[in-house]
Each structure stands twice: as C-alpha cells, then as structure tokens.
Design an enzyme around this catalytic site. Structure first.
Site, PDB file in Angstrom:
ATOM      1  N   HIS A  65     -49.736 -36.861 -73.869  1.00 26.27           N
ATOM      2  CA  HIS A  65     -50.797 -35.415 -72.928  1.00 26.27           C
ATOM      3  C   HIS A  65     -51.712 -36.467 -72.124  1.00 26.27           C
ATOM      4  O   HIS A  65     -52.068 -36.092 -70.639  1.00 26.27           O
ATOM      5  CB  HIS A  65     -51.333 -34.582 -74.267  1.00 26.27           C
ATOM      6  CG  HIS A  65     -51.956 -33.950 -73.404  1.00 26.27           C
ATOM      7  ND1 HIS A  65     -51.501 -32.566 -74.194  1.00 26.27           N
ATOM      8  CD2 HIS A  65     -53.174 -33.799 -72.936  1.00 26.27           C
ATOM      9  CE1 HIS A  65     -52.379 -32.116 -73.324  1.00 26.27           C
ATOM     10  NE2 HIS A  65     -53.821 -32.846 -72.499  1.00 26.27           N
ATOM     11  N   GLU A  66     -52.023 -37.235 -72.328  1.00 24.46           N
ATOM     12  CA  GLU A  66     -53.380 -38.411 -71.904  1.00 24.46           C
ATOM     13  C   GLU A  66     -52.314 -38.849 -70.361  1.00 24.46           C
ATOM     14  O   GLU A  66     -53.107 -38.909 -69.025  1.00 24.46           O
ATOM     15  CB  GLU A  66     -54.247 -39.103 -72.077  1.00 24.46           C
ATOM     16  CG  GLU A  66     -54.635 -37.733 -73.447  1.00 24.46           C
ATOM     17  CD  GLU A  66     -55.538 -36.814 -73.019  1.00 24.46           C
ATOM     18  OE1 GLU A  66     -56.485 -36.539 -71.900  1.00 24.46           O
ATOM     19  OE2 GLU A  66     -55.497 -35.925 -74.196  1.00 24.46           O
ATOM     20  N   GLY A  98     -57.982 -36.080 -76.854  1.00 28.16           N
ATOM     21  CA  GLY A  98     -58.305 -36.528 -75.494  1.00 28.16           C
ATOM     22  C   GLY A  98     -58.998 -36.774 -74.723  1.00 28.16           C
ATOM     23  O   GLY A  98     -59.032 -35.648 -74.677  1.00 28.16           O
ATOM     24  N   GLN A 116     -59.970 -34.617 -65.513  1.00 29.12           N
ATOM     25  CA  GLN A 116     -60.771 -33.732 -66.500  1.00 29.12           C
ATOM     26  C   GLN A 116     -61.964 -33.311 -65.811  1.00 29.12           C
ATOM     27  O   GLN A 116     -62.523 -32.322 -66.501  1.00 29.12           O
ATOM     28  CB  GLN A 116     -60.242 -33.514 -68.077  1.00 29.12           C
ATOM     29  CG  GLN A 116     -58.701 -33.538 -68.348  1.00 29.12           C
ATOM     30  CD  GLN A 116     -57.876 -32.918 -69.756  1.00 29.12           C
ATOM     31  OE1 GLN A 116     -58.233 -33.949 -70.372  1.00 29.12           O
ATOM     32  NE2 GLN A 116     -58.528 -32.258 -70.261  1.00 29.12           N
ATOM     33  N   CYS A 119     -55.207 -28.257 -74.667  1.00 32.86           N
ATOM     34  CA  CYS A 119     -55.871 -29.207 -73.717  1.00 32.86           C
ATOM     35  C   CYS A 119     -57.564 -28.578 -73.892  1.00 32.86           C
ATOM     36  O   CYS A 119     -57.599 -27.131 -73.320  1.00 32.86           O
ATOM     37  CB  CYS A 119     -55.015 -28.935 -71.994  1.00 32.86           C
ATOM     38  SG  CYS A 119     -55.890 -30.596 -71.431  1.00 32.86           S
ATOM     39  N   LEU A 120     -58.789 -30.113 -73.463  1.00 37.97           N
ATOM     40  CA  LEU A 120     -59.597 -29.162 -73.196  1.00 37.97           C
ATOM     41  C   LEU A 120     -59.783 -28.376 -71.596  1.00 37.97           C
ATOM     42  O   LEU A 120     -60.908 -27.814 -71.600  1.00 37.97           O
ATOM     43  CB  LEU A 120     -60.655 -30.629 -73.348  1.00 37.97           C
ATOM     44  CG  LEU A 120     -60.502 -30.920 -74.776  1.00 37.97           C
ATOM     45  CD1 LEU A 120     -61.247 -32.089 -74.688  1.00 37.97           C
ATOM     46  CD2 LEU A 120     -60.836 -29.952 -75.570  1.00 37.97           C
ATOM     47  N   HIS A 166     -51.766 -36.544 -67.898  1.00 39.23           N
ATOM     48  CA  HIS A 166     -53.438 -35.944 -66.548  1.00 39.23           C
ATOM     49  C   HIS A 166     -53.366 -36.929 -65.827  1.00 39.23           C
ATOM     50  O   HIS A 166     -53.557 -36.456 -63.933  1.00 39.23           O
ATOM     51  CB  HIS A 166     -54.585 -35.108 -67.656  1.00 39.23           C
ATOM     52  CG  HIS A 166     -54.294 -34.741 -68.475  1.00 39.23           C
ATOM     53  ND1 HIS A 166     -54.872 -33.557 -67.529  1.00 39.23           N
ATOM     54  CD2 HIS A 166     -54.797 -34.500 -70.210  1.00 39.23           C
ATOM     55  CE1 HIS A 166     -55.012 -32.472 -68.660  1.00 39.23           C
ATOM     56  NE2 HIS A 166     -54.880 -32.791 -69.684  1.00 39.23           N
TER      57      HIS A 166
END
Ligand code: NI
Length: 175
Positions: free
Chosen positions: A140-141, A49, A54, A98-99, A144
């Site tokens: 989660h996304e 994701g 981000q 998380c990225l 963000h």
C-alpha cells in the site's frame, strides 16, 4: 536530531497524491529527521504506514509499523527507495484504509508475501520478506510512491462515492 514534529497529511483528492515520487539519491541528516517526523506523524494519526507524498513530498520514502498488539514493543521501519523484488502467487484480502482517505475502508486483494529491498536510515541496503498485515501495508505504501491509492483497486462507482465524500470532508474542514 531536533524535536519531533507532526506534519499535515494531504487528503484525497490532491494532485500530489497522483504523482510518481523521485528516488532519494543520497541520505542526509535532513532526510533522517524527515523519516523520524513521518513516523511521529504516523503514530499520532494513528496509522500503520505513511508515504512521503502524503505529506506533499515527492520522495521515495515510506515509514511503517504494523505492530498493533496492546503492550507490544513498536517496530518502526523507514524505507528509502523501497522496491518489491518478488511477490507470491498466493493472495490475501485485507480491509484497507489510508490516512489520506480518512474513515473509508474497503477490501483489497494483494500478494500475500513480498520480498522488499530498501535503503535504511543508516544508508545500508536491507532485504526482507513480509507477510500478513506487513505485506499489505508495505505494498500500500509503495503504491503511494507511484501515485496509486487503495481506492484505485475498487470498482469505479465505489471509488467515485469515496472521492465525493472526501471532497465534502475537505470543504467542511476548510470552513
Ligand atoms: Ni495510504
């Protein structure tokens, strides 16, 4: 659509990861290209994701694909203005990453099932229920887009420890 490009991903701590993203008023070809590039960036990372903040864009756009089985067909989804319209009382705990917080993982408990409404790349409204990893990932996304990271669910001490590691990582990468 032009050639795909990989976009640089912001690493926590970064003020842009703490801001509330703005709704996308109208779909344009630029936004479709952006969604494609975000998917490409996510697959390249690799991740399941990615949210627009981000990559430093405060727009309500997320992409995800939680198909992880070897050899299974990918299922890329881009969601503009996604909204959770219902969540189950049942909860599920997954070890999240998380990225924007590389190589750090922690258990987070969230509703096990969510109903999500969004605008797809063709401008059509979609409404779908998600469970399992998909439910965790979509929550989660969407977090963000509201300036919230998975580490915000952790105890302050653990969160500070991870943040210190990220500060160090960014310093090392900047050298
Ligand atoms: Ni993330």
């Amino acid at each position: 659509m032009g050639r795909m490009s990989i976009l640089p991903i912001l690493i926590h701590p970064d003020p842009r990861l703490k801001k509330v993203a703005k709704a996308v008023p109208d779909l344009s070809d630029d936004l479709r290209v952006l969604a494609g590039n975000m998917l490409e960036t996510m697959y390249d990372a690799p991740g399941i994701g990615l949210a627009a903040p981000q990559i430093g864009l405060l727009k309500r756009l997320i992409v995800l694909d939680c198909i992880k089985e070897e050899g299974a067909s990918p299922r890329p989804i881009a969601m503009f203005n996604p909204e959770i319209i219902a969540a189950s009382d049942d909860e599920n705990t997954y070890e999240e990453g998380c990225l924007s917080i590389p190589e750090q993982y922690a258990d987070v408990t969230r509703p096990a099932e969510v109903s999500v409404r969004w605008i797809d790349v063709d401008g059509n409204e979609q409404n779908q229920d998600f469970d399992g990893l998909w439910a965790t990932c979509v929550q989660h996304e969407i977090d963000h887009l509201n300036g919230k990271l998975f580490i915000d669910y952790l105890k302050p001490l653990k969160r500070q420890m991870i943040t210190r590691k990220m500060v160090k990582l960014k310093r090392e990468r900047a050298r």
